[in-house]
Design an enzyme around this catalytic site. Structure first.
Site, PDB file in Angstrom:
ATOM      1  N   SER A 227      -2.642   4.956  -7.262  1.00  0.00           N
ATOM      2  CA  SER A 227      -1.576   4.737  -8.232  1.00  0.00           C
ATOM      3  C   SER A 227      -1.013   3.335  -8.057  1.00  0.00           C
ATOM      4  O   SER A 227      -1.053   2.757  -6.965  1.00  0.00           O
ATOM      5  CB  SER A 227      -0.453   5.748  -8.022  1.00  0.00           C
ATOM      6  OG  SER A 227       0.244   5.458  -6.814  1.00  0.00           O
ATOM      7  N   ASP A 228      -0.478   2.776  -9.140  1.00  0.00           N
ATOM      8  CA  ASP A 228       0.422   1.654  -8.950  1.00  0.00           C
ATOM      9  C   ASP A 228       1.611   2.190  -8.169  1.00  0.00           C
ATOM     10  O   ASP A 228       1.861   3.399  -8.123  1.00  0.00           O
ATOM     11  CB  ASP A 228       0.848   1.073 -10.299  1.00  0.00           C
ATOM     12  CG  ASP A 228       1.282  -0.383 -10.198  1.00  0.00           C
ATOM     13  OD1 ASP A 228       1.632  -0.832  -9.090  1.00  0.00           O
ATOM     14  OD2 ASP A 228       1.273  -1.074 -11.233  1.00  0.00           O
ATOM     15  N   TRP A 229       2.350   1.294  -7.535  1.00  0.00           N
ATOM     16  CA  TRP A 229       3.395   1.715  -6.603  1.00  0.00           C
ATOM     17  C   TRP A 229       4.469   2.543  -7.303  1.00  0.00           C
ATOM     18  O   TRP A 229       5.095   2.090  -8.250  1.00  0.00           O
ATOM     19  CB  TRP A 229       3.977   0.491  -5.923  1.00  0.00           C
ATOM     20  CG  TRP A 229       3.324   0.159  -4.603  1.00  0.00           C
ATOM     21  CD1 TRP A 229       3.975  -0.144  -3.444  1.00  0.00           C
ATOM     22  CD2 TRP A 229       1.927   0.107  -4.270  1.00  0.00           C
ATOM     23  NE1 TRP A 229       3.073  -0.396  -2.426  1.00  0.00           N
ATOM     24  CE2 TRP A 229       1.812  -0.236  -2.900  1.00  0.00           C
ATOM     25  CE3 TRP A 229       0.751   0.325  -4.987  1.00  0.00           C
ATOM     26  CZ2 TRP A 229       0.583  -0.373  -2.251  1.00  0.00           C
ATOM     27  CZ3 TRP A 229      -0.475   0.193  -4.354  1.00  0.00           C
ATOM     28  CH2 TRP A 229      -0.549  -0.149  -3.002  1.00  0.00           C
TER      29      TRP A 229
END
Length: 824
Positions: A227-229
């Site tokens: 995932s993106d953060w």
């Protein structure tokens, strides 16, 4: 490139793990790292941001990084071989910093120049973005460091990016936005993919069927999808989809909740095994698994790093105009004795070498345009004027003006304060911008931290009114010589992206009158009261100081005087951290402040004026047809000034060609990046960038592919050999100038009377050639079958429409020099 671990090895390791151990591996251990797992022989793996240099786990001056040119500058080279060298440098930097996984490249498209992260992406064109991205990925992974292509998909804006829903038709999605990802997965074999924050057609990307159906199923991706953060937001939907790793950690939507979902039969354990198998495979590739070692990467000396960054920067500079003055082109400049140079502008010193957000690193040195041109022409031959100020915020304090109280050594003193006011730890630093994540100082537990105190002494270099302040999100107090002058809570505007708190944080400051040499003690306290115990903690703050400034009118008048006394005026204009950064989009293409006026008044004072544009994305240049020479330099990395000296004097060709079409101004037909009712409609479909201008018969400022060198070329014959599967376009060119040069041969396709909607013209291939004056040279440009294909939505497949394609060879998307036809 490291060999893949045998499936039998991965299965044996999986068999050692309990369900709880497997689920634990699916969430990060902290802000940057993955968990170790002794039962599987797995050590901790470290990720790092890396679009313009590998940051590492620290984000400050204590662990400097090589600051490479921004991705727009890299794409402007159109040079796969050179970007292979860049990839190897990134791998060396990663290994030097203990990094296993570099979170780059970013291959989202330049759908609109208003996108705040435009500088971090390569191009408006999917072919160019895919090729340059693949070159970097191959080199990184050949050295045993994982690349992470991001952000899948349609994350081409910043406004409401955490929630916005992109509405895009399937053909456009396939042919434009997914295309560079497909190239990098299939052709470069990337080891990691990052899923974006946004939704696409109603589904958030961390849960999207595109991950399983397209990324895994069609493209055969066997790596890790992370995932993106903070983008992973659900337990079951994300875990049953194609998301393998939720970052950062240690908290997230999985953990015990996911274990329970598996136990209760709502999530198949086979899915969990697939996620963990991919993580173990990644670990084997980077040497983090038992029986494997990180692949040795030869370290680079600082001189080797600086030389490559300098060469890459010059290769990306795009000369868009070079008119005659007194019967000869302004550039290149004579660098011998007697040439007097006026260097002017807000970006002349310091220049902006990189953009904000994930692409920001602290570097060991930085050559501004003024520094580089003084080195090139001699300090005595160069005069300088600031011209105007283009920023509205108080800048980060120059560390050269700061000293530690009591000791007087350069820098600041830091005290980490506990809940009862006790000192938990102390530190001394040489910077003025601080970002702590994961750890603060030895002995400081995040849960025990109540405040951070920064103390320093500011020594005034000149007399006048200084602005002193602080930036960040939270409760701040500033005392000057013991008197409290700021005591307030700084907050982001409602709805702002959290990253704006790092890149364009709220600030407060006060004016301070100082005499030359006078000192004032500054005590800045950031109270920590807004964190949740037991979670990761990110604290960011800046100490801000602006030097006295007499005002724009006085500064422009001084610039006119300096320009009139010089043989040549070099005006460096551009954007700043208030305009281009992750976390927010742009509102206008206009240069901030009175920079346009500065250009016109300097030009009036000296007709031999060169304008250098220091911006990561297009800006409006209303003076572009009046100034005799204009050079676009992007955010070119730490060797900016030295590369600029090389190009302006002709020691090196301006090697770049535009990776994106440059609009005239805000009146151009540019796609919006602002959601309406939570949605961003990609209503322009296939017609992005040059394709939109061609379809609507509009003229941009400069076309995709445009760029001048210091010689001239003539295109002669063009011929196509082979079929659709192995077509090669042979182009004969002649160097008609007076010096050896290099030319980018661009091949475009078009299709009249097609049965399907098509762009008016689209890029199909490109290659570089070099030749001496008067020499003929043949460019052989291969075209992939995909260049002739379109995505048939009904069939769910790529198909070629039989018939005649026009094969057009040009210097840009709008400048076609030769044409032939090809029957498919």
């Amino acid at each position: 490139m490291p060999e893949n671990a045998p499936d039998s090895t991965l299965e044996a390791l999986l068999a050692r793990l309990t369900l709880e151990q497997k689920v634990r591996l699916m969430t990060g251990a902290d802000f940057w790292a993955l968990h170790d797992e002794p039962a599987a022989g797995l050590r901790r793996m470290v990720t790092s941001d890396g679009p313009a240099g590998v940051r590492g786990e620290l984000w400050d001056e204590r662990d400097p990084s090589a600051n490479l040119p921004s991705p727009t500058a890299l794409a402007a080279t159109w040079d796969d071989a050179l970007l292979d060298e860049v990839g190897h440098l990134l791998a060396a930097e990663a290994r030097r910093k203990g990094v296993d996984v570099v979170l780059a490249p970013t291959v989202n498209l330049h759908r609109s120049p208003y996108g705040g992260r435009h500088f971090e992406c390569f191009s408006e064109d999917p072919l160019l973005s895919g090729r340059v991205g693949a070159a970097i990925v191959r080199a990184l992974q050949d050295d045993g460091v994982a690349a992470t292509v991001k952000h899948l998909v349609a994350n081409d804006f910043e406004t409401d990016r955490l929630t916005a829903d992109v509405r895009v038709d399937e053909r456009t999605l396939r042919e434009l936005y997914l295309a560079p990802f497909e190239t990098i997965v299939r052709d470069a074999g990337v080891w990691a993919v990052m899923a974006a924050y946004n939704r696409v057609d109603g589904t958030t990307m961390t849960e999207s069927p595109l991950l399983r159906d397209v990324l895994h199923g069609e493209w055969g991706f066997d790596g890790v999808t992370m995932s993106d953060w903070y983008a992973a937001r659900s337990t079951e939907a994300a875990a049953t989809g194609g998301l393998d790793l939720a970052m950062p950690g240690p908290t997230g939507p999985w953990g015990d909740t996911l274990v329970d979902a598996v136990r209760e039969g709502r999530v198949p354990e086979e899915r969990i095994d697939d996620h963990v198998r991919r993580i173990l495979r990644l670990a084997a590739r980077v040497g983090a698994l038992e029986g494997t070692q990180p692949q040795p990467v030869p370290p680079r000396t600082p001189d080797e790093t600086h030389a490559l960054v300098r060469r890459v920067a010059a290769a990306g500079f795009v000369l868009v105009r070079n008119a005659d003055v007194d019967g000869a082109p302004v550039l290149p400049l004579a660098s011998g004795a007697g040439t007097r140079l006026a260097v002017i502008g807000p970006n002349a010193h310091p220049g902006r070498t990189l953009g904000g957000g994930s692409a920001f690193v602290f570097t060991d040195r930085e050559a501004s345009p003024l520094d580089g041109l003084r080195d090139t022409f001699g300090a005595a031959a160069v005069t300088y004027a600031e011209g105007v100020r283009s920023h509205h915020r108080i800048g980060i304090a120059d560390p050269a003006l700061l000293s530690v109280p009591e000791s007087g050594v350069p820098g600041v003193a830091i005290r980490f304060v506990g809940g009862d006011g006790e000192t938990l730890a102390t530190d001394e630093r040489v910077g003025a911008a601080f970002n702590w994540n994961n750890a603060f100082a030895p002995g400081v537990e995040p849960d025990a931290l109540a405040g951070v105190e920064v103390s320093t002494v500011l020594t005034a270099p000149v007399a006048g009114t200084y602005q002193v302040g602080a930036s960040g999100v939270g409760l701040f107090r500033i005392a000057l010589d013991g008197d409290v002058v700021v005591d307030r809570l700084l907050e982001l505007p409602e709805g702002a992206d959290p990253v704006e708190g790092l890149m364009r944080p709220p600030q407060a400051g006060v004016p301070v009158e100082l005499e030359a040499g006078e000192q004032v003690r500054i005590d800045l306290v950031r109270t920590i009261k807004d964190h949740v115990p037991g979670t990761d903690l990110l604290v960011s703050l800046q100490l801000n100081v602006d030097l006295p400034y007499a005002g724009d009118e006085a500064a422009i008048t001084e610039a006119e005087r300096v320009a009139a006394d010089a043989d040549v005026a070099v005006v460096v204009v551009g954007t700043n951290e208030e305009v281009e950064s992750e976390g927010f989009d742009r509102d206008t293409l206009a240069l901030p402040g009175r920079q346009d006026e500065l250009v016109r008044r300097v030009l009036a004072a000296n007709p031999r004026t060169v304008v250098v544009v220091n911006a990561g994305a297009p800006v409006a240049m209303p003076w572009r047809n009046d100034v005799p020479a204009t050079l676009l330099t992007w955010f070119p990395g730490q060797e900016y000034g030295h590369a600029l000296g090389d190009v302006l004097t002709g020691a090196v060709e301006p090697g770049g060609r535009l990776p994106t079409t440059w609009p005239v101004d805000d009146t151009d037909p540019l796609p919006s990046v602002r959601p309406v009712d939570g949605r961003v409609a990609y209503a322009e479909g296939l017609h992005v960038g040059h394709r939109r201008y061609l379809r609507d018969r509009l003229q941009p400022a400069y076309w995709l592919g445009h760029g001048l060198g210091y010689t001239t070329w003539q295109h002669h014959d063009v011929d196509v050999r082979g079929g659709a599967d192995d077509a090669v376009v042979d182009v004969v060119l002649r160097n008609t100038g007076s010096r050896r040069g290099r030319e980018l041969v661009q091949v475009y396709l078009s299709r009249a009377k097609s049965a399907v909607e098509r762009p008016a013209r689209w890029l199909a291939g490109y290659a570089w050639v070099e030749a001496d004056p008067g020499e003929n040279v043949v460019a052989a440009v291969p075209l992939a079958r995909r260049a002739f294909e379109h995505f048939d939505v009904d069939a769910g497949a790529w198909v070629v429409e039989p018939g005649t394609f026009a094969v057009e060879v040009g210097r840009s998307a709008g400048d076609i020099a030769a044409r032939t036809w090809f029957e498919v």
